[in-house]
Design a protein around this motif. Structure first.
Motif, PDB file in Angstrom:
ATOM      1  N   LYS A 512     -32.665 -19.528 -30.686  1.00 12.78           N
ATOM      2  CA  LYS A 512     -33.172 -18.383 -29.938  1.00 12.78           C
ATOM      3  C   LYS A 512     -32.336 -18.110 -28.685  1.00 12.78           C
ATOM      4  CE  LYS A 512     -37.857 -18.501 -31.748  1.00 12.78           C
ATOM      5  NZ  LYS A 512     -39.275 -18.836 -31.530  1.00 12.78           N
ATOM      6  N   VAL A 513     -31.893 -19.173 -28.022  1.00 13.71           N
ATOM      7  CA  VAL A 513     -31.014 -18.972 -26.865  1.00 13.71           C
ATOM      8  C   VAL A 513     -29.681 -18.383 -27.323  1.00 13.71           C
ATOM      9  CG1 VAL A 513     -29.712 -20.138 -25.048  1.00 13.71           C
ATOM     10  CG2 VAL A 513     -32.093 -20.755 -25.443  1.00 13.71           C
ATOM     11  N   LYS A 514     -29.160 -18.889 -28.454  1.00  6.13           N
ATOM     12  CA  LYS A 514     -27.917 -18.345 -28.992  1.00  6.13           C
ATOM     13  C   LYS A 514     -28.091 -16.874 -29.346  1.00  6.13           C
ATOM     14  CE  LYS A 514     -26.491 -19.244 -33.219  1.00  6.13           C
ATOM     15  NZ  LYS A 514     -25.952 -19.944 -34.426  1.00  6.13           N
ATOM     16  N   SER A 515     -29.258 -16.543 -29.918  1.00  5.74           N
ATOM     17  CA  SER A 515     -29.535 -15.153 -30.275  1.00  5.74           C
ATOM     18  C   SER A 515     -29.545 -14.273 -29.031  1.00  5.74           C
ATOM     19  CB  SER A 515     -30.882 -15.065 -31.003  1.00  5.74           C
ATOM     20  OG  SER A 515     -31.208 -13.732 -31.291  1.00  5.74           O
ATOM     21  N   PHE A 516     -30.127 -14.790 -27.935  1.00  2.97           N
ATOM     22  CA  PHE A 516     -30.144 -14.037 -26.675  1.00  2.97           C
ATOM     23  C   PHE A 516     -28.728 -13.833 -26.153  1.00  2.97           C
ATOM     24  CE2 PHE A 516     -29.945 -14.210 -22.018  1.00  2.97           C
ATOM     25  CZ  PHE A 516     -30.666 -13.068 -21.688  1.00  2.97           C
ATOM     26  N   LEU A 517     -27.938 -14.901 -26.166  1.00  7.58           N
ATOM     27  CA  LEU A 517     -26.577 -14.822 -25.639  1.00  7.58           C
ATOM     28  C   LEU A 517     -25.728 -13.832 -26.434  1.00  7.58           C
ATOM     29  CD1 LEU A 517     -25.709 -18.542 -24.819  1.00  7.58           C
ATOM     30  CD2 LEU A 517     -25.972 -16.651 -23.213  1.00  7.58           C
ATOM     31  N   ILE A 518     -25.830 -13.919 -27.768  1.00  6.14           N
ATOM     32  CA  ILE A 518     -25.010 -13.051 -28.617  1.00  6.14           C
ATOM     33  C   ILE A 518     -25.548 -11.625 -28.625  1.00  6.14           C
ATOM     34  CG2 ILE A 518     -24.216 -12.642 -30.972  1.00  6.14           C
ATOM     35  CD1 ILE A 518     -24.246 -15.691 -31.370  1.00  6.14           C
ATOM     36  N   GLY A 519     -26.877 -11.506 -28.836  1.00  5.01           N
ATOM     37  CA  GLY A 519     -27.477 -10.174 -28.949  1.00  5.01           C
ATOM     38  C   GLY A 519     -27.493  -9.424 -27.631  1.00  5.01           C
ATOM     39  N   ALA A 520     -28.122 -10.032 -26.610  1.00  7.62           N
ATOM     40  CA  ALA A 520     -28.215  -9.363 -25.312  1.00  7.62           C
ATOM     41  C   ALA A 520     -26.892  -9.431 -24.567  1.00  7.62           C
ATOM     42  CB  ALA A 520     -29.320 -10.014 -24.476  1.00  7.62           C
ATOM     43  N   GLY A 521     -26.196 -10.560 -24.720  1.00  3.85           N
ATOM     44  CA  GLY A 521     -24.968 -10.761 -23.964  1.00  3.85           C
ATOM     45  C   GLY A 521     -23.912  -9.721 -24.239  1.00  3.85           C
ATOM     46  N   LYS A 522     -23.696  -9.407 -25.503  1.00 10.81           N
ATOM     47  CA  LYS A 522     -22.628  -8.441 -25.815  1.00 10.81           C
ATOM     48  C   LYS A 522     -22.986  -7.043 -25.325  1.00 10.81           C
ATOM     49  CE  LYS A 522     -24.237  -7.807 -30.598  1.00 10.81           C
ATOM     50  NZ  LYS A 522     -23.910  -8.057 -32.024  1.00 10.81           N
ATOM     51  N   ILE A 523     -24.293  -6.709 -25.368  1.00 12.65           N
ATOM     52  CA  ILE A 523     -24.716  -5.398 -24.859  1.00 12.65           C
ATOM     53  C   ILE A 523     -24.487  -5.325 -23.353  1.00 12.65           C
ATOM     54  CG2 ILE A 523     -26.683  -3.843 -24.540  1.00 12.65           C
ATOM     55  CD1 ILE A 523     -27.862  -4.966 -27.111  1.00 12.65           C
ATOM     56  N   ILE A 524     -24.886  -6.396 -22.650  1.00 10.74           N
ATOM     57  CA  ILE A 524     -24.732  -6.421 -21.198  1.00 10.74           C
ATOM     58  C   ILE A 524     -23.262  -6.347 -20.806  1.00 10.74           C
ATOM     59  CG2 ILE A 524     -25.039  -7.860 -19.143  1.00 10.74           C
ATOM     60  CD1 ILE A 524     -27.645  -8.871 -20.371  1.00 10.74           C
ATOM     61  N   MET A 525     -22.419  -7.104 -21.507  1.00  9.54           N
ATOM     62  CA  MET A 525     -20.997  -7.115 -21.187  1.00  9.54           C
ATOM     63  C   MET A 525     -20.365  -5.736 -21.403  1.00  9.54           C
ATOM     64  SD  MET A 525     -20.174 -10.010 -19.999  1.00  9.54           S
ATOM     65  CE  MET A 525     -18.404  -9.800 -20.037  1.00  9.54           C
ATOM     66  N   ILE A 526     -20.701  -5.103 -22.517  1.00 11.70           N
ATOM     67  CA  ILE A 526     -20.138  -3.778 -22.806  1.00 11.70           C
ATOM     68  C   ILE A 526     -20.579  -2.762 -21.757  1.00 11.70           C
ATOM     69  CG2 ILE A 526     -20.202  -1.833 -24.421  1.00 11.70           C
ATOM     70  CD1 ILE A 526     -20.382  -3.955 -26.689  1.00 11.70           C
ATOM     71  N   ILE A 527     -21.891  -2.772 -21.450  1.00 10.02           N
ATOM     72  CA  ILE A 527     -22.407  -1.807 -20.476  1.00 10.02           C
ATOM     73  C   ILE A 527     -21.848  -2.095 -19.084  1.00 10.02           C
ATOM     74  CG2 ILE A 527     -24.516  -1.076 -19.285  1.00 10.02           C
ATOM     75  CD1 ILE A 527     -25.930  -1.108 -21.930  1.00 10.02           C
ATOM     76  N   SER A 528     -21.660  -3.387 -18.762  1.00 12.37           N
ATOM     77  CA  SER A 528     -21.093  -3.737 -17.456  1.00 12.37           C
ATOM     78  C   SER A 528     -19.703  -3.145 -17.288  1.00 12.37           C
ATOM     79  CB  SER A 528     -21.029  -5.264 -17.294  1.00 12.37           C
ATOM     80  OG  SER A 528     -22.318  -5.818 -17.239  1.00 12.37           O
ATOM     81  N   MET A 529     -18.892  -3.220 -18.347  1.00 13.50           N
ATOM     82  CA  MET A 529     -17.534  -2.671 -18.263  1.00 13.50           C
ATOM     83  C   MET A 529     -17.549  -1.143 -18.246  1.00 13.50           C
ATOM     84  SD  MET A 529     -15.179  -5.316 -20.480  1.00 13.50           S
ATOM     85  CE  MET A 529     -16.316  -5.627 -21.830  1.00 13.50           C
ATOM     86  N   VAL A 530     -18.481  -0.551 -19.012  1.00 14.43           N
ATOM     87  CA  VAL A 530     -18.623   0.913 -18.972  1.00 14.43           C
ATOM     88  C   VAL A 530     -19.047   1.355 -17.574  1.00 14.43           C
ATOM     89  CG1 VAL A 530     -19.970   2.866 -19.839  1.00 14.43           C
ATOM     90  CG2 VAL A 530     -19.096   1.156 -21.430  1.00 14.43           C
ATOM     91  N   LEU A 531     -19.959   0.613 -16.971  1.00 17.96           N
ATOM     92  CA  LEU A 531     -20.416   0.919 -15.620  1.00 17.96           C
ATOM     93  C   LEU A 531     -19.283   0.803 -14.615  1.00 17.96           C
ATOM     94  CD1 LEU A 531     -23.895  -0.853 -15.475  1.00 17.96           C
ATOM     95  CD2 LEU A 531     -23.467   1.577 -15.147  1.00 17.96           C
TER      96      LEU A 531
END
Length: 705
Positions: A512-531
């Motif tokens: 579940k932690v891995k799922s959070f890191l992969i699922g939420a992490g990639k979204i956050i990273m992409i949006i952070s760079m777009v921001l």
């Protein structure tokens, strides 16, 4: 992947709470692709088992009680088992039985064998049976079922080596489908079975199952369905009547076998589980105990995670400041520090809280407590248009609404299932944890304590209970407007209390932690760079005016070089594309106490709630002249135009209320669309929860400010 699919396939089949997931985790370890709680294993799990230089593909099928499914969830394994061409169709079935409940589990076992599968019976939880003084004659059961019966305990690792060696022998042995069934078909059933053509399975019982389920089995073509319907009419095949007849005949046949094979060395009338259940499931004490446990869980999540979170956050701040000092001053360095690193810190800093929450919930599931919660709350859930199984989804939503919504497949009644789907996202999920963790500290200081309870932990718990109340209110309103199709019933088995198995808990938390890191992490990273791009660039005229005005103000007020740089950063981000968008939506959110920066975070977090923190981390990194401060320190120093703190208790609590109710998760909307088969309900859900969020936040801010 192709090599993986060519491995011999072994399916773990059994009733809910038989211990399939524990055995699956034991055999596969962390070689998995994707509880002691019915309905959790909604999707099929796959993993690789390796022993003695042999490799097998292990498939954990959702639990079911018989080959006559009562829910969408139970149809999944039937669809796989009846389709010889399915890529998960097993070469061998390991049928897992709770040793303390053999007579309840033998129904499906006899049906699986009659379908023509090469099978092994695994009498799981034999340690619990021994504790209850049970003696089980495996030879008598083997003689009746015509297949190996192995005593195992996935918790105590008993019989696992014997099970593995038996699997090896059964896989290597040539096998042809038996012609004689354990169950004797009626003349009508024989008539149907003899007329149906099945190229890859010559079991007459297998053909009978096709006659029962042809309407919904995914692999049967339309012309074949018409042919089966024609045969059923010719033979006078009555689906429900023959299901009942078969079930009764099977029980009449194997109950005497069980009675002779299972002996008790001591009186089984009052077990430790029964004694505990008198208190745990008491109509008054039970709910009090449950809410007390949940209060302690959320208090622990907040209290235990504070130290590692501070260390991670401080570490990232120090690392960012170090990079700023030594890297050359250019846009690549700025992107790395204020885009990538800020976004990464917004992901990793919340791992302690998420891991602790999953750990405590996994312990409750493993022990058998959560099944009691389902039983206890059935009556209460009925009053809100749901049933006891709905509590599975509501509790699962504490981790993520997506598997929680999928778990509603175990609910038979369409109305109750729909209400549960629509209400589940109101329960605070792990994605809200980062938002709560940042903002709670602005509502109440950490220094306030009430005995053993920290005030921030109590507010944290209160947000979860507010989500529960919101879900119940929403469900009650829906109950009044959605037409009913009759009341459902709750049928489930309460398992024995067990000592939680560390391996299961570790695997569950890790996944579940891995799922959070992969699922939420990639979204956050992409949006952070777009921001970062949106906040670093803007209309050329506006950006140039911002630089000129910053220079004028710095000269007028005689600012230092550092103060001038910070002022210029602040004015540039306000003139950027992000600033323009934020200013455009600011009038709509100003009554809630929010400025344009918060507005940007609200917009980006519609992709996923946890993106709020990553967005704020990026915006405040870009807006700040230093990286050594933590995000919470930067937000705490933010001031309104009148000199008051931007994140005062009124604004912070308003934001918390907004995030409790708002449906800010595109993935949840997508899964609601998939499960309901229409966009009508996710659109309704989005706007209804949005209205609750907006007006709830508005009321809180206006009352407190």
């Amino acid at each position: 992947m192709k090599a993986f699919e060519t491995l011999p396939r072994i399916a773990l089949v059994g009733n809910p709470n038989s211990g399939k997931s524990s055995l699956f985790n034991l055999l596969t370890g962390l070689r998995q692709n994707v509880a002691n709680l019915p309905g959790v294993t909604v999707d099929v799990k796959k993993g690789t088992a390796i022993w003695d230089d042999k490799k097998y593909q292990i498939i954990d099928l959702p639990g079911m009680y018989s080959v006559f499914p009562n829910s969408a969830d139970e149809r999944i394994p039937i669809d796989i088992l009846t389709n010889p061409n399915h890529h998960l169709h097993p070469d061998l079935v390991v049928y897992v039985i709770d040793s303390t409940q053999i007579e309840r589990h033998l129904l499906l076992a006899t049906q699986i064998i009659d379908m023509g599968f090469k099978a092994i019976i695994a009498l799981n939880m034999i340690d619990l049976a021994d504790d209850r003084g049970m003696f089980i004659d495996t030879q008598a059961i083997e003689h009746y079922l015509h297949c190996p019966v192995i005593k195992i305990s996935s918790r105590e690792l008993q019989g696992i080596d014997q099970l593995k060696s038996t699997i090896d022998r059964r896989i290597e042995t040539e096998y042809s489908v038996i012609q004689k069934s354990i169950y004797t078909l009626t003349e009508i059933e024989k008539c149907v079975a003899n007329k149906l053509d099945s190229e890859q399975n010559n079991s007459i019982y297998f053909k009978k199952i096709l006659a029962h389920h042809y309407k919904w089995l995914s692999f049967i073509r339309e012309d074949e369905k018409k042919e089966i319907e024609k045969v059923n009419l010719q033979c006078g095949f009555n689906d429900i009547q023959l299901q009942v007849h078969e079930t009764m005949e099977r029980y009449n046949a194997f109950l005497p076998i069980v009675k002779s094979a299972v002996k008790y060395k001591k009186d089984p009338s009052q077990s430790i589980t029964d004694t505990i259940d008198k208190v745990i499931t008491h109509r008054i004490l039970g709910p009090i105990i449950f809410f007390s446990i949940m209060l302690l869980v959320f208090q622990a999540v907040y209290a235990w995670a504070s130290v590692p979170m501070d260390l991670i956050e401080s570490g990232f701040a120090l690392f960012g400041d170090t990079l700023t000092k030594y890297l050359p001053t250019n846009w690549i360095s700025d992107l790395l520090v204020n885009g990538v690193l800020a976004g990464l810190s917004g992901v990793l800093v919340f791992i302690p809280q998420i891991a602790i929450l999953f750990l405590l919930i996994a312990i409750l599931e493993e022990s058998g407590y959560m099944s009691r919660v389902v039983f206890m709350f059935d009556g209460i859930m009925q009053k809100f248009g749901m049933n006891g199984r709905s509590i599975i989804s509501l509790i699962s939503s504490g981790a993520c609404a997506i598997p929680a919504i999928m778990a509603t497949r175990t609910i038979n009644n369409p109305k109750e299932r729909l209400i549960t789907i629509l209400a589940s996202p109101l329960i605070s999920c792990s994605a809200r944890l980062p938002v709560y963790a940042v903002l709670v500290g602005f509502v109440v200081p950490n220094s306030i304590n009430y005995g053993p309870f920290n005030a921030q932990g109590l507010v944290f718990s209160g947000l979860y209970f507010l989500g529960i109340l919101g879900a119940l209110f929403f469900a009650f309103v829906l109950k009044l407007f959605i037409k009913t199709e009759g009341q459902s019933y709750l049928m489930m088995e309460l398992p024995e209390y067990k000592k939680p198995l560390f391996k299961n808990i570790y695997t569950d938390v890790f996944e579940k932690v891995k799922s959070f890191l992969i699922g939420a992490g990639k979204i956050i990273m992409i949006i952070s760079m777009v921001l970062w791009v949106g906040a670093s660039f803007g209309p050329s005229k506006g950006m140039e005016n911002a630089r000129i005005n910053a220079q004028k103000l710095s000269t007028l007020h005689q600012y230092s070089v550092k103060q001038s740089q910070q002022l210029e950063k602040s004015m540039l981000i306000e003139a950027s594309y992000i600033g323009v968008i934020g200013k455009w939506i600011e009038p709509a959110i100003k009554p809630l106490g929010y400025d344009w920066k918060i507005g940007i975070a609200l917009l980006t977090s519609f992709a996923a709630r946890e993106v709020f923190v990553g967005t704020m981390a990026t915006l405040y990194s870009l807006d700040s002249g230093t990286s050594e401060q933590t995000l919470r320190q930067k937000m705490n120093s933010e001031l309104k135009p009148n000199g008051e703190k931007r994140y005062d208790p009124a604004t912070s609590l308003s934001l918390l209320i907004f995030y409790v109710f708002a449906l800010q998760c595109m993935s949840t909307l997508a899964i609601v669309r998939k499960e309901t088969g229409t966009w009508k309900w996710p659109i309704f859900q989005f706007f209804a929860m949005g209205a609750m969020a907006y007006f709830g936040a508005l009321m809180v801010y206006q009352l407190m400010s």
